[in-house]
Write a protein that holds these residues in place. Structure first.
Motif, PDB file in Angstrom:
ATOM      1  N   ALA A 151       0.830  -1.214   0.000  1.00 33.05           N
ATOM      2  CA  ALA A 151       0.000   0.000   0.000  1.00 33.05           C
ATOM      3  C   ALA A 151       0.862   1.261   0.000  1.00 33.05           C
ATOM      4  CB  ALA A 151      -0.935  -0.006   1.214  1.00 33.05           C
ATOM      5  N   GLU A 152       2.047   1.194   0.654  1.00 38.19           N
ATOM      6  CA  GLU A 152       2.923   2.354   0.674  1.00 38.19           C
ATOM      7  C   GLU A 152       3.621   2.490  -0.669  1.00 38.19           C
ATOM      8  OE1 GLU A 152       2.958   0.005   2.909  1.00 38.19           O
ATOM      9  OE2 GLU A 152       2.364   0.914   4.819  1.00 38.19           O
ATOM     10  N   GLU A 153       3.536   3.687  -1.267  1.00 37.15           N
ATOM     11  CA  GLU A 153       4.049   3.899  -2.617  1.00 37.15           C
ATOM     12  C   GLU A 153       5.553   3.690  -2.693  1.00 37.15           C
ATOM     13  OE1 GLU A 153       3.836   4.754  -6.693  1.00 37.15           O
ATOM     14  OE2 GLU A 153       2.294   4.244  -5.199  1.00 37.15           O
ATOM     15  N   ASP A 154       6.305   4.153  -1.678  1.00 32.62           N
ATOM     16  CA  ASP A 154       7.761   3.999  -1.753  1.00 32.62           C
ATOM     17  C   ASP A 154       8.166   2.529  -1.677  1.00 32.62           C
ATOM     18  OD1 ASP A 154       6.893   3.784   0.853  1.00 32.62           O
ATOM     19  OD2 ASP A 154       8.705   4.649   1.720  1.00 32.62           O
ATOM     20  N   ARG A 155       7.402   1.731  -0.887  1.00 33.37           N
ATOM     21  CA  ARG A 155       7.671   0.290  -0.842  1.00 33.37           C
ATOM     22  C   ARG A 155       7.367  -0.356  -2.199  1.00 33.37           C
ATOM     23  NH1 ARG A 155      10.068   1.898   3.482  1.00 33.37           N
ATOM     24  NH2 ARG A 155       9.775   0.701   5.398  1.00 33.37           N
ATOM     25  N   ALA A 156       6.253   0.052  -2.796  1.00 32.30           N
ATOM     26  CA  ALA A 156       5.870  -0.507  -4.098  1.00 32.30           C
ATOM     27  C   ALA A 156       6.900  -0.167  -5.172  1.00 32.30           C
ATOM     28  CB  ALA A 156       4.493   0.020  -4.488  1.00 32.30           C
ATOM     29  N   LEU A 157       7.459   1.061  -5.143  1.00 34.83           N
ATOM     30  CA  LEU A 157       8.471   1.449  -6.127  1.00 34.83           C
ATOM     31  C   LEU A 157       9.734   0.627  -5.958  1.00 34.83           C
ATOM     32  CD1 LEU A 157       8.022   5.346  -6.136  1.00 34.83           C
ATOM     33  CD2 LEU A 157       7.512   3.755  -8.011  1.00 34.83           C
ATOM     34  N   LEU A 158      10.116   0.340  -4.721  1.00 34.00           N
ATOM     35  CA  LEU A 158      11.290  -0.504  -4.496  1.00 34.00           C
ATOM     36  C   LEU A 158      11.063  -1.916  -5.050  1.00 34.00           C
ATOM     37  CD1 LEU A 158      12.500   0.514  -0.900  1.00 34.00           C
ATOM     38  CD2 LEU A 158      13.737   0.780  -3.053  1.00 34.00           C
ATOM     39  N   PHE A 159       9.876  -2.460  -4.877  1.00 35.44           N
ATOM     40  CA  PHE A 159       9.573  -3.782  -5.432  1.00 35.44           C
ATOM     41  C   PHE A 159       9.623  -3.764  -6.957  1.00 35.44           C
ATOM     42  CE2 PHE A 159       7.125  -6.058  -1.770  1.00 35.44           C
ATOM     43  CZ  PHE A 159       8.337  -6.248  -1.126  1.00 35.44           C
ATOM     44  N   MET A 160       9.222  -2.637  -7.560  1.00 35.48           N
ATOM     45  CA  MET A 160       9.299  -2.543  -9.025  1.00 35.48           C
ATOM     46  C   MET A 160      10.753  -2.556  -9.486  1.00 35.48           C
ATOM     47  SD  MET A 160       6.334  -2.667 -10.354  1.00 35.48           S
ATOM     48  CE  MET A 160       6.150  -3.953  -9.104  1.00 35.48           C
ATOM     49  N   GLN A 161      11.662  -1.943  -8.692  1.00 32.54           N
ATOM     50  CA  GLN A 161      13.077  -2.006  -9.040  1.00 32.54           C
ATOM     51  C   GLN A 161      13.593  -3.442  -8.956  1.00 32.54           C
ATOM     52  OE1 GLN A 161      15.203   0.801  -6.627  1.00 32.54           O
ATOM     53  NE2 GLN A 161      13.860   2.529  -7.181  1.00 32.54           N
ATOM     54  N   VAL A 162      13.129  -4.190  -7.942  1.00 31.74           N
ATOM     55  CA  VAL A 162      13.527  -5.593  -7.826  1.00 31.74           C
ATOM     56  C   VAL A 162      12.997  -6.390  -9.021  1.00 31.74           C
ATOM     57  CG1 VAL A 162      13.313  -7.687  -6.430  1.00 31.74           C
ATOM     58  CG2 VAL A 162      13.611  -5.462  -5.314  1.00 31.74           C
ATOM     59  N   LEU A 163      11.749  -6.160  -9.402  1.00 35.51           N
ATOM     60  CA  LEU A 163      11.154  -6.884 -10.528  1.00 35.51           C
ATOM     61  C   LEU A 163      11.880  -6.544 -11.825  1.00 35.51           C
ATOM     62  CD1 LEU A 163       9.005  -8.707 -11.738  1.00 35.51           C
ATOM     63  CD2 LEU A 163       7.443  -6.736 -11.768  1.00 35.51           C
ATOM     64  N   ARG A 164      12.221  -5.278 -12.002  1.00 39.61           N
ATOM     65  CA  ARG A 164      12.927  -4.880 -13.225  1.00 39.61           C
ATOM     66  C   ARG A 164      14.294  -5.547 -13.304  1.00 39.61           C
ATOM     67  NH1 ARG A 164      13.379   1.240 -13.341  1.00 39.61           N
ATOM     68  NH2 ARG A 164      14.994   0.792 -11.781  1.00 39.61           N
ATOM     69  N   GLU A 165      15.016  -5.575 -12.154  1.00 42.74           N
ATOM     70  CA  GLU A 165      16.314  -6.222 -12.128  1.00 42.74           C
ATOM     71  C   GLU A 165      16.175  -7.736 -12.360  1.00 42.74           C
ATOM     72  OE1 GLU A 165      20.392  -6.161 -12.053  1.00 42.74           O
ATOM     73  OE2 GLU A 165      19.005  -4.451 -11.979  1.00 42.74           O
ATOM     74  N   GLY A 166      15.087  -8.322 -11.829  1.00 39.08           N
ATOM     75  CA  GLY A 166      14.865  -9.748 -12.026  1.00 39.08           C
ATOM     76  C   GLY A 166      14.612 -10.088 -13.474  1.00 39.08           C
ATOM     77  N   ILE A 167      13.801  -9.274 -14.154  1.00 41.57           N
ATOM     78  CA  ILE A 167      13.533  -9.523 -15.574  1.00 41.57           C
ATOM     79  C   ILE A 167      14.831  -9.413 -16.368  1.00 41.57           C
ATOM     80  CG2 ILE A 167      12.381  -8.582 -17.600  1.00 41.57           C
ATOM     81  CD1 ILE A 167      10.061  -7.764 -15.800  1.00 41.57           C
ATOM     82  N   THR A 168      15.653  -8.408 -16.051  1.00 41.99           N
ATOM     83  CA  THR A 168      16.914  -8.222 -16.779  1.00 41.99           C
ATOM     84  C   THR A 168      17.822  -9.435 -16.611  1.00 41.99           C
ATOM     85  OG1 THR A 168      16.769  -5.831 -16.479  1.00 41.99           O
ATOM     86  CG2 THR A 168      18.933  -6.748 -17.004  1.00 41.99           C
ATOM     87  N   ASN A 169      17.947  -9.899 -15.354  1.00 42.65           N
ATOM     88  CA  ASN A 169      18.836 -11.035 -15.102  1.00 42.65           C
ATOM     89  C   ASN A 169      18.299 -12.333 -15.702  1.00 42.65           C
ATOM     90  OD1 ASN A 169      21.245 -10.389 -13.130  1.00 42.65           O
ATOM     91  ND2 ASN A 169      19.517  -9.102 -12.494  1.00 42.65           N
ATOM     92  N   VAL A 170      16.971 -12.536 -15.722  1.00 43.24           N
ATOM     93  CA  VAL A 170      16.386 -13.730 -16.339  1.00 43.24           C
ATOM     94  C   VAL A 170      16.676 -13.750 -17.826  1.00 43.24           C
ATOM     95  CG1 VAL A 170      14.204 -14.821 -16.976  1.00 43.24           C
ATOM     96  CG2 VAL A 170      14.648 -14.157 -14.607  1.00 43.24           C
ATOM     97  N   LEU A 171      16.525 -12.595 -18.462  1.00 41.07           N
ATOM     98  CA  LEU A 171      16.758 -12.529 -19.898  1.00 41.07           C
ATOM     99  C   LEU A 171      18.234 -12.741 -20.237  1.00 41.07           C
ATOM    100  CD1 LEU A 171      14.444  -9.536 -20.881  1.00 41.07           C
ATOM    101  CD2 LEU A 171      14.025 -11.971 -21.240  1.00 41.07           C
ATOM    102  N   ILE A 172      19.132 -12.279 -19.341  1.00 43.87           N
ATOM    103  CA  ILE A 172      20.566 -12.371 -19.640  1.00 43.87           C
ATOM    104  C   ILE A 172      21.148 -13.714 -19.211  1.00 43.87           C
ATOM    105  CG2 ILE A 172      22.835 -11.391 -19.075  1.00 43.87           C
ATOM    106  CD1 ILE A 172      21.515  -8.681 -18.900  1.00 43.87           C
TER     107      ILE A 172
END
Length: 481
Positions: free
Chosen positions: A390-411
């Motif tokens: 629910a907290e926006e700053d927490r949600a943004l941090l999770f989006m950074q984790v998801l973005r890094e995860g997608i990058t590493n999965v693809l590479i």
């Protein structure tokens, strides 16, 4: 008149003696007030003659009581009558002055004391005249007392000068100190000086005690003119007394109708000096704090600059790594489809815009939708379960984790599937990004993962990386209390 005294009874003689004594004392008090307070020579002479006249009558009553014939002969009627005439003459001269309202009624009573009138009227005229004269003199004494208490006079001026805490001294042109208030007396006494010293000597002694001599040379009367008063009209210097107080002494020359006076004022500036010192200390302390603040501000700007550089590098790394991973996947797949090539071209065209865009203002839900579109373009089956924090700053941090995860999965993997789970418990939010494919290269803590881990730890969370049985990123963030 001697026979008249002997005709009085002892009681009348005692009463007459008491009346004359009181009248004589009242006349003496009025004589002193007219001379020392009002400076009226004619009124002083008249009241002195009245005091002598009543003293003669007191003597006559007293010697009659003790039955002294010799004493009565001293009061010869003729000489006594002439003295009454002189007294009345002085009183008549007063009728042309402002004192006539006080002297007029007294003259009426004194006329009755003339020997011919007393001899014609008898003992009752004598006692009545003595009673009225004494009563009127007592009334005048009471009026003088009221004047001293309520009206303006040298005594009231002295009393008024004693009220302020500042010292005052006035000296005439001959160097005599005419008026000194109690504060100045106290200051001089604390300095082992006295106001009885002539002004020139006193001023010289004070100048020797000065802590900062800002006094012109003519202060003490050197090079004087016009009766010993120097040409300098004003001078100042500072003195510290044994009690620790600070005084500013100011000398001013006054002129009034050809008369010259010297005024010396002593101002107690101890409180002002103390406040000035406190103000100086506060200013110095403020300047020190200002320097410290400037240093802290410089360090803060340096830290913010470093943080901005690190954030910019991280953002550039995230964006470029994402684009490289998509290009890598397209190249591995041997992409020939025009639609997918168009999507790849669009991603590369938007790279400058994405690098310059402020990601902090983009909501987490928009990021989630964007990542889903990017995964779909790269033919990555992205399965997401759960809800963002629910907290926006927490949600943004999770989006950074998801973005890094997608990058590493693809590479680092060969899989085209990826699952994302989000959940929460009583204390934390959790995000798990996993891929069932085989890890072709071992992921290392480079700029992307290390920066991501630092961000999570700064927010009180943690990041775990697992490569078996599948590639997994697990992030935790604490809930707000």
């Amino acid at each position: 008149m001697s026979a008249l005294f002997y005709s009085l009874s002892p009681a009348l003689l005692a009463a007459g003696t008491a009346l004359m004594i009181i009248g004589s004392l009242a006349a003496c008090i009025l004589t002193m007030s007219q001379w020392f307070i009002h400076r009226r020579p004619l009124a002083t002479g008249f009241l002195l003659s009245v005091a002598i006249l009543l003293a003669f009558y007191t003597w006559g009553f007293a010697v009659t009581i003790i039955n002294s014939q010799a004493g009565i002969f001293v009061l010869h009627d003729n000489y006594f009558g002439w003295f009454v005439v002189v007294c009345l003459g002085l009183g008549l001269a007063l009728l042309r002055t402002t004192y006539r309202f006080a002297a007029g009624p007294l003259l009426v009573f004194l006329v009755a004391l003339l020997p011919p009138i007393v001899g014609f009227g008898g003992k009752w005229i004598l006692l009545a005249a003595g009673t009225f004269s004494t009563s009127w003199l007592c009334v005048q004494v009471w009026r003088e007392l009221q004047l001293l208490l309520h009206d303006l006079s040298p005594f009231s001026i002295k009393e008024a000068l004693d009220c302020p805490q500042h010292g005052a001294l006035f000296a005439d042109s001959r160097g005599h100190n005419k008026l000194v208030n109690s504060s100045m007396e106290g200051l001089l006494d604390s300095l082992n000086l006295t106001s009885l010293t002539r002004y020139e000597t006193l001023a010289s002694q004070l100048r020797q005690l000065a802590t900062d001599k800002i006094v012109p040379a003519g202060f003490a009367g050197q090079g004087a003119s016009k009766g010993g008063i120097g040409e300098v009209t004003s001078a100042n210097f500072r003195i510290n007394d044994p009690k620790g107080r600070t005084w500013i002494l100011n000398r001013t020359q006054l002129a009034d109708k050809g008369r010259f006076l010297t005024q010396m004022i002593a101002l107690d500036v101890s409180k002002y000096m103390s406040l000035s010192q406190e103000l100086s200390d506060e200013i110095e302390s403020f300047q020190q704090r200002q320097k410290q603040l400037a240093q802290e501000t410089a360090r803060l700007e340096e830290a913010l600059t470093k943080r901005l550089v690190l954030r910019t590098r991280s953002s550039i790394h995230d964006t470029i790594s994402q684009r490289i991973s998509f290009v890598h996947r397209f190249l591995e797949d041997g992409v020939a489809d025009e639609e997918r090539l168009g999507q790849l071209q669009d991603l590369l065209a938007k790279l400058p815009t994405d690098l310059s865009h402020d990601r902090a203002v983009i909501p987490a839900m928009v990021w989630l939708a964007t990542l889903q579109d990017l995964a779909s373009s790269a033919q990555l089956d992205l399965q997401i379960s759960g809800d963002l924090p629910a907290e926006e700053d927490r949600a943004l941090l999770f989006m950074q984790v998801l973005r890094e995860g997608i990058t590493n999965v693809l590479i680092h993997t060969t899989s085209s599937e990826m699952s994302v789970k989000m959940w929460e418990d009583a204390h934390s939010y959790w995000l798990e990004v996993s891929n069932p494919g085989v890890v072709t290269t071992t992921p290392s803590y480079g700029t992307g993962l290390s920066n991501l881990e630092a961000r999570l730890e700064a927010a009180g969370g943690s990041l775990a990386i697992l490569t078996t049985p599948s590639f997994t990123l697990r992030a935790r963030l604490p809930r707000f209390r």
